[in-house]
Design a protein around this motif. Sequence first.
Motif, mmCIF file in Angstrom:
data_model
loop_
_atom_site.group_PDB
_atom_site.id
_atom_site.type_symbol
_atom_site.label_atom_id
_atom_site.label_comp_id
_atom_site.label_asym_id
_atom_site.label_seq_id
_atom_site.Cartn_x
_atom_site.Cartn_y
_atom_site.Cartn_z
ATOM 1 N N VAL A 77 -4.511 10.659 -14.410
ATOM 2 C CA VAL A 77 -3.334 9.798 -14.452
ATOM 3 C C VAL A 77 -2.129 10.448 -13.784
ATOM 4 C CG1 VAL A 77 -4.145 8.686 -16.563
ATOM 5 C CG2 VAL A 77 -2.575 10.636 -16.726
ATOM 6 N N THR A 78 -1.092 9.637 -13.580
ATOM 7 C CA THR A 78 0.169 10.150 -13.040
ATOM 8 C C THR A 78 1.277 10.148 -14.089
ATOM 9 O OG1 THR A 78 0.588 7.940 -12.122
ATOM 10 C CG2 THR A 78 -0.327 9.588 -10.639
ATOM 11 N N SER A 79 1.093 9.393 -15.174
ATOM 12 C CA SER A 79 2.063 9.370 -16.278
ATOM 13 C C SER A 79 1.325 9.403 -17.609
ATOM 14 C CB SER A 79 2.946 8.119 -16.219
ATOM 15 O OG SER A 79 3.800 8.133 -15.096
ATOM 16 N N ALA A 80 1.880 10.160 -18.567
ATOM 17 C CA ALA A 80 1.275 10.309 -19.889
ATOM 18 C C ALA A 80 2.202 9.728 -20.945
ATOM 19 C CB ALA A 80 1.007 11.779 -20.179
ATOM 20 N N ASN A 81 1.728 8.697 -21.648
ATOM 21 C CA ASN A 81 2.467 8.132 -22.777
ATOM 22 C C ASN A 81 2.088 8.950 -24.013
ATOM 23 O OD1 ASN A 81 2.821 6.001 -20.836
ATOM 24 N ND2 ASN A 81 0.915 5.088 -21.584
ATOM 25 N N ALA A 138 -9.255 3.824 -2.651
ATOM 26 C CA ALA A 138 -10.114 3.201 -1.637
ATOM 27 C C ALA A 138 -9.453 1.964 -1.029
ATOM 28 C CB ALA A 138 -11.460 2.828 -2.244
ATOM 29 N N SER A 139 -8.590 1.305 -1.798
ATOM 30 C CA SER A 139 -7.891 0.118 -1.298
ATOM 31 C C SER A 139 -6.661 0.489 -0.465
ATOM 32 C CB SER A 139 -7.463 -0.778 -2.466
ATOM 33 O OG SER A 139 -6.374 -0.206 -3.178
ATOM 34 N N GLY A 140 -6.385 1.779 -0.361
ATOM 35 C CA GLY A 140 -5.256 2.234 0.428
ATOM 36 C C GLY A 140 -3.984 2.460 -0.359
ATOM 37 N N ARG A 141 -4.048 2.320 -1.681
ATOM 38 C CA ARG A 141 -2.851 2.508 -2.498
ATOM 39 C C ARG A 141 -2.547 3.987 -2.688
ATOM 40 N NH1 ARG A 141 -0.654 -2.430 -4.404
ATOM 41 N NH2 ARG A 141 1.027 -0.986 -4.896
ATOM 42 N N VAL A 142 -1.265 4.285 -2.715
ATOM 43 C CA VAL A 142 -0.777 5.631 -3.003
ATOM 44 C C VAL A 142 -0.449 5.698 -4.487
ATOM 45 C CG1 VAL A 142 1.044 7.313 -2.554
ATOM 46 C CG2 VAL A 142 0.164 5.892 -0.685
ATOM 47 N N LEU A 143 -0.929 6.730 -5.185
ATOM 48 C CA LEU A 143 -0.632 6.876 -6.604
ATOM 49 C C LEU A 143 0.532 7.837 -6.799
ATOM 50 C CD1 LEU A 143 -3.754 5.920 -6.641
ATOM 51 C CD2 LEU A 143 -3.655 6.714 -9.005
ATOM 52 N N GLY A 144 1.392 7.492 -7.758
ATOM 53 C CA GLY A 144 2.523 8.353 -8.054
ATOM 54 C C GLY A 144 3.375 7.776 -9.165
ATOM 55 N N ALA A 145 4.009 8.646 -9.933
ATOM 56 C CA ALA A 145 4.883 8.205 -11.018
ATOM 57 C C ALA A 145 6.233 7.782 -10.460
ATOM 58 C CB ALA A 145 5.051 9.341 -12.036
ATOM 59 N N ALA A 167 0.827 -1.208 0.000
ATOM 60 C CA ALA A 167 0.000 0.000 0.000
ATOM 61 C C ALA A 167 0.858 1.253 0.000
ATOM 62 C CB ALA A 167 -0.928 -0.003 1.215
ATOM 63 N N MET A 168 2.033 1.201 0.639
ATOM 64 C CA MET A 168 2.896 2.369 0.728
ATOM 65 C C MET A 168 3.769 2.557 -0.511
ATOM 66 S SD MET A 168 2.111 4.002 3.422
ATOM 67 C CE MET A 168 0.432 3.499 2.988
ATOM 68 N N THR A 169 3.868 1.535 -1.359
ATOM 69 C CA THR A 169 4.623 1.656 -2.604
ATOM 70 C C THR A 169 3.734 2.317 -3.650
ATOM 71 O OG1 THR A 169 5.863 -0.360 -2.119
ATOM 72 C CG2 THR A 169 5.844 0.410 -4.398
ATOM 73 N N PRO A 170 4.124 3.483 -4.171
ATOM 74 C CA PRO A 170 3.247 4.165 -5.134
ATOM 75 C C PRO A 170 2.967 3.307 -6.362
ATOM 76 C CG PRO A 170 4.955 5.655 -4.330
ATOM 77 C CD PRO A 170 5.317 4.280 -3.846
ATOM 78 N N ILE A 171 1.755 3.347 -6.825
ATOM 79 C CA ILE A 171 1.361 2.686 -8.057
ATOM 80 C C ILE A 171 1.097 3.766 -9.104
ATOM 81 C CG2 ILE A 171 -1.065 2.562 -7.317
ATOM 82 C CD1 ILE A 171 0.675 -0.067 -9.514
ATOM 83 N N ASP A 172 1.673 3.596 -10.263
ATOM 84 C CA ASP A 172 1.530 4.549 -11.358
ATOM 85 C C ASP A 172 0.260 4.238 -12.147
ATOM 86 O OD1 ASP A 172 2.523 6.617 -13.153
ATOM 87 O OD2 ASP A 172 3.079 5.005 -14.536
ATOM 88 N N LEU A 173 -0.392 5.272 -12.637
ATOM 89 C CA LEU A 173 -1.542 5.127 -13.526
ATOM 90 C C LEU A 173 -1.227 5.879 -14.806
ATOM 91 C CD1 LEU A 173 -4.425 4.168 -14.096
ATOM 92 C CD2 LEU A 173 -5.272 6.207 -12.922
#
Length: 253
Positions: free
Chosen positions: A44-48, A240-247, A20-26
Amino acid sequence: MPSAGNLRDFSAPDRAYADAMTPIDLNADLGEEITDDAGLLAVVTSANVACGYHAGTPAVMRAVCADAVRRGVAVGAQVSYDDRENFGRVDHDVAADTLREQVADQVGTLDEIARAEGTRVVYLKPHGALYHRVARDRDQAQAVLAGSGDLPVLGMPGSVLLELAEADARGVVHEGFPDRGYTAEGGLLPRDQPGAVLEDSDEIARRAVELADSVGSLCVHGDTPGAVAHARAVRAALEASGRVLGAPWISTG
């Protein structure tokens, strides 16, 4: 069994907390001229960003990069075969030297535009047929890497491209696709097969939460109907699942 060195064993709650503390990229594919770029950049956190070979123009790239700066979204080069007619989704046998030069041209074009808008290209992601080809073709994978400097690479787990990038001490981020169906072997179902492209936001969001435990970045395809709604649902479910978002690109680059 005790772990060696500074490593330690994690109980299930410990692992859940660490995940949960490891950022997940979107991430999403942007600048393709059929996508709601502004709507996706708000989520999003990253743009292709399409670099002109399968889609995109300098003006579109500039607009996406400028908005990405305003919203704090990382910019990546989405490189492709030189095939606008087929949106980069047809496999091509391109000589390695030619492909290397084409990738370098795409990355260089986007990076010049990005820098003019106050950011830079911080990672690489192949598009369409090239994405799938470099997952299995060593020569083309080497050409893509040779043409892209030392950029971190976003790709499918188990791909030759990521294997070679890791061997070259390049940053690597594994990618999952909550809006696409998978084969039994772990690849993506061809788009012409039933179940290849998912359209229900709730199902896509649920799959995103499941995939987040095994990858570092989740992709929502920008060219599919309802892409913005899908991306919003995915982000909401992850949070909602507790994940942190980030690139992840600064730490891997």
